[in-house]
Design a protein around this motif. Sequence first.
Motif, PDB file in Angstrom:
ATOM      1  N   ALA A   1      41.831  -6.965   0.349  1.00  0.00           N
ATOM      2  CA  ALA A   1      41.465  -5.708  -0.303  1.00  0.00           C
ATOM      3  C   ALA A   1      42.065  -4.512   0.429  1.00  0.00           C
ATOM      4  CB  ALA A   1      39.949  -5.578  -0.378  1.00  0.00           C
ATOM      5  N   PHE A   2      42.100  -4.566   1.756  1.00  0.00           N
ATOM      6  CA  PHE A   2      42.717  -3.474   2.520  1.00  0.00           C
ATOM      7  C   PHE A   2      44.200  -3.375   2.192  1.00  0.00           C
ATOM      8  CE2 PHE A   2      45.096  -1.942   6.204  1.00  0.00           C
ATOM      9  CZ  PHE A   2      44.465  -0.731   6.459  1.00  0.00           C
ATOM     10  N   ALA A   3      44.879  -4.515   2.100  1.00  0.00           N
ATOM     11  CA  ALA A   3      46.304  -4.517   1.759  1.00  0.00           C
ATOM     12  C   ALA A   3      46.534  -3.928   0.376  1.00  0.00           C
ATOM     13  CB  ALA A   3      46.861  -5.937   1.840  1.00  0.00           C
ATOM     14  N   GLU A   4      45.663  -4.273  -0.573  1.00  0.00           N
ATOM     15  CA  GLU A   4      45.780  -3.715  -1.917  1.00  0.00           C
ATOM     16  C   GLU A   4      45.575  -2.200  -1.890  1.00  0.00           C
ATOM     17  OE1 GLU A   4      43.811  -4.263  -6.389  1.00  0.00           O
ATOM     18  OE2 GLU A   4      43.119  -5.483  -4.694  1.00  0.00           O
ATOM     19  N   HIS A   5      44.670  -1.754  -1.035  1.00  0.00           N
ATOM     20  CA  HIS A   5      44.371  -0.323  -0.919  1.00  0.00           C
ATOM     21  C   HIS A   5      45.594   0.475  -0.463  1.00  0.00           C
ATOM     22  CE1 HIS A   5      42.583   3.422   0.429  1.00  0.00           C
ATOM     23  NE2 HIS A   5      42.880   3.143   1.681  1.00  0.00           N
TER      24      HIS A   5
ATOM     25  N   VAL B   1      52.198 -10.608   8.434  1.00  0.00           N
ATOM     26  CA  VAL B   1      51.245 -11.098   7.432  1.00  0.00           C
ATOM     27  C   VAL B   1      50.852 -12.524   7.815  1.00  0.00           C
ATOM     28  CG1 VAL B   1      50.811 -11.626   5.015  1.00  0.00           C
ATOM     29  CG2 VAL B   1      52.266  -9.678   5.613  1.00  0.00           C
ATOM     30  N   SER B   2      49.550 -12.735   8.021  1.00  0.00           N
ATOM     31  CA  SER B   2      49.037 -14.057   8.387  1.00  0.00           C
ATOM     32  C   SER B   2      48.127 -14.553   7.274  1.00  0.00           C
ATOM     33  CB  SER B   2      48.249 -13.987   9.698  1.00  0.00           C
ATOM     34  OG  SER B   2      49.043 -13.462  10.739  1.00  0.00           O
ATOM     35  N   HIS B   3      48.355 -15.801   6.864  1.00  0.00           N
ATOM     36  CA  HIS B   3      47.565 -16.408   5.792  1.00  0.00           C
ATOM     37  C   HIS B   3      46.873 -17.668   6.286  1.00  0.00           C
ATOM     38  CE1 HIS B   3      50.343 -14.128   3.054  1.00  0.00           C
ATOM     39  NE2 HIS B   3      49.205 -13.947   2.429  1.00  0.00           N
ATOM     40  N   SER B   4      45.740 -17.958   5.686  1.00  0.00           N
ATOM     41  CA  SER B   4      45.071 -19.234   5.887  1.00  0.00           C
ATOM     42  C   SER B   4      44.548 -19.691   4.548  1.00  0.00           C
ATOM     43  CB  SER B   4      43.919 -19.106   6.891  1.00  0.00           C
ATOM     44  OG  SER B   4      43.268 -20.351   7.063  1.00  0.00           O
TER      45      SER B   4
ATOM     46  N   HIS C   1      57.980  -9.103  10.678  1.00  0.00           N
ATOM     47  CA  HIS C   1      59.094  -8.189  10.445  1.00  0.00           C
ATOM     48  C   HIS C   1      59.744  -8.396   9.076  1.00  0.00           C
ATOM     49  CE1 HIS C   1      58.226  -6.981  14.415  1.00  0.00           C
ATOM     50  NE2 HIS C   1      58.728  -8.063  15.000  1.00  0.00           N
ATOM     51  N   ASP C   2      61.019  -8.736   9.007  1.00  0.00           N
ATOM     52  CA  ASP C   2      61.710  -8.839   7.723  1.00  0.00           C
ATOM     53  C   ASP C   2      61.100  -9.902   6.815  1.00  0.00           C
ATOM     54  OD1 ASP C   2      63.409  -6.856   8.535  1.00  0.00           O
ATOM     55  OD2 ASP C   2      65.048  -8.212   9.096  1.00  0.00           O
ATOM     56  N   ALA C   3      60.485 -10.911   7.423  1.00  0.00           N
ATOM     57  CA  ALA C   3      59.879 -11.982   6.626  1.00  0.00           C
ATOM     58  C   ALA C   3      58.511 -11.583   6.083  1.00  0.00           C
ATOM     59  CB  ALA C   3      59.761 -13.257   7.460  1.00  0.00           C
ATOM     60  N   ALA C   4      57.936 -10.513   6.635  1.00  0.00           N
ATOM     61  CA  ALA C   4      56.611 -10.063   6.191  1.00  0.00           C
ATOM     62  C   ALA C   4      56.748  -9.167   4.973  1.00  0.00           C
ATOM     63  CB  ALA C   4      55.910  -9.316   7.321  1.00  0.00           C
ATOM     64  N   ASP C   5      55.940  -9.431   3.970  1.00  0.00           N
ATOM     65  CA  ASP C   5      56.003  -8.691   2.713  1.00  0.00           C
ATOM     66  C   ASP C   5      54.593  -8.241   2.350  1.00  0.00           C
ATOM     67  OD1 ASP C   5      56.418  -7.643   0.232  1.00  0.00           O
ATOM     68  OD2 ASP C   5      57.143  -9.495  -0.686  1.00  0.00           O
ATOM     69  N   LEU C   6      54.392  -6.934   2.199  1.00  0.00           N
ATOM     70  CA  LEU C   6      53.071  -6.419   1.871  1.00  0.00           C
ATOM     71  C   LEU C   6      52.561  -6.982   0.549  1.00  0.00           C
ATOM     72  CD1 LEU C   6      50.822  -4.517   2.795  1.00  0.00           C
ATOM     73  CD2 LEU C   6      51.991  -2.656   1.605  1.00  0.00           C
ATOM     74  N   ALA C   7      53.473  -7.251  -0.381  1.00  0.00           N
ATOM     75  CA  ALA C   7      53.068  -7.798  -1.678  1.00  0.00           C
ATOM     76  C   ALA C   7      52.454  -9.186  -1.539  1.00  0.00           C
ATOM     77  CB  ALA C   7      54.268  -7.844  -2.619  1.00  0.00           C
TER      78      ALA C   7
ATOM     79  N   GLY D   1      43.946 -14.895   0.644  1.00  0.00           N
ATOM     80  CA  GLY D   1      43.758 -15.598   1.913  1.00  0.00           C
ATOM     81  C   GLY D   1      44.432 -14.956   3.100  1.00  0.00           C
ATOM     82  N   THR D   2      44.651 -13.649   3.070  1.00  0.00           N
ATOM     83  CA  THR D   2      45.262 -12.971   4.212  1.00  0.00           C
ATOM     84  C   THR D   2      44.217 -12.805   5.311  1.00  0.00           C
ATOM     85  OG1 THR D   2      46.552 -11.674   2.629  1.00  0.00           O
ATOM     86  CG2 THR D   2      46.644 -10.992   4.931  1.00  0.00           C
TER      87      THR D   2
END
Length: 251
Positions: free
Chosen positions: A123-127, A139-142, A157-163, A168-169
């Motif tokens: 939700a914070f990322a969506e905000h 970006v870390s997922h589980s 870095h380049d591999a991290a995408d806010l979208a 599950g972040t």
Amino acid sequence: MHDATLFLTHEEARDPEVSSQLDGDYPAVDAEGAHYLDGHTIYYGTAADLIEERREDVAVDDTEISTGRAKVLVPRAIDFYVDVSTDPGFIGISSASAGEWFVKRVAAQTGVNVMQTRIDVDAFAEHIRDQETADAWNVSHSRDYGGGKEKTSIEYHDAADLASASNGTIGLGFEYFWDDIAMRGVIYESGYVANYRDGLLEEVFAKWVREEVLPFLEIEHDEEETTEQTELTEDEQDRAEVAVTDGGSDE
């Protein structure tokens, strides 16, 4: 850098003030308050107490070397950020292991209930995703696939995408503008937040937590009793700090 493990508070405080206690002995609290036009006062500062730790004892005689663990009291200091003027509110401390006494002290003095919390990182990322300048550097997922199968992934870095910070972040390294300030930091589901913005004042960090993080705090597993908060593991924190220092400076 400012960081905190966050605790969610409930109930209306009898008195939301966090006062200083400096008499040359432990525990000690050095508190300041920042007053805002909306009527809120956010308290921040440093607190210290003697914390029980275990130390290795070694004894040598003519026949053997014996070792053991002895309890010792060691002075430890923490930084804190508190706003319990509303329900819910928050208490943030820079070390959960050294600051548990302070959390209990604030709860007892103000009359609020302190709850174990988690942060809804999705939700914070969506905000922040609505901002054109927002970006992610971690970006870390589980994901739980059932049957005891779980997959954890971390992109930097380049591999991290806010979208991709959805579904599950558990951790997000972010960059975005808030109140005309370029903010850069990390936020974890475990309740840990850090902001690496150079020169950021303590009261500004506390206000950022109140306005930007507090809306995404949740009671873990809908528990209704006070529990101990778990802070970011040393491995997670080390990786996060390596990533941020390797990712370039703020504009």
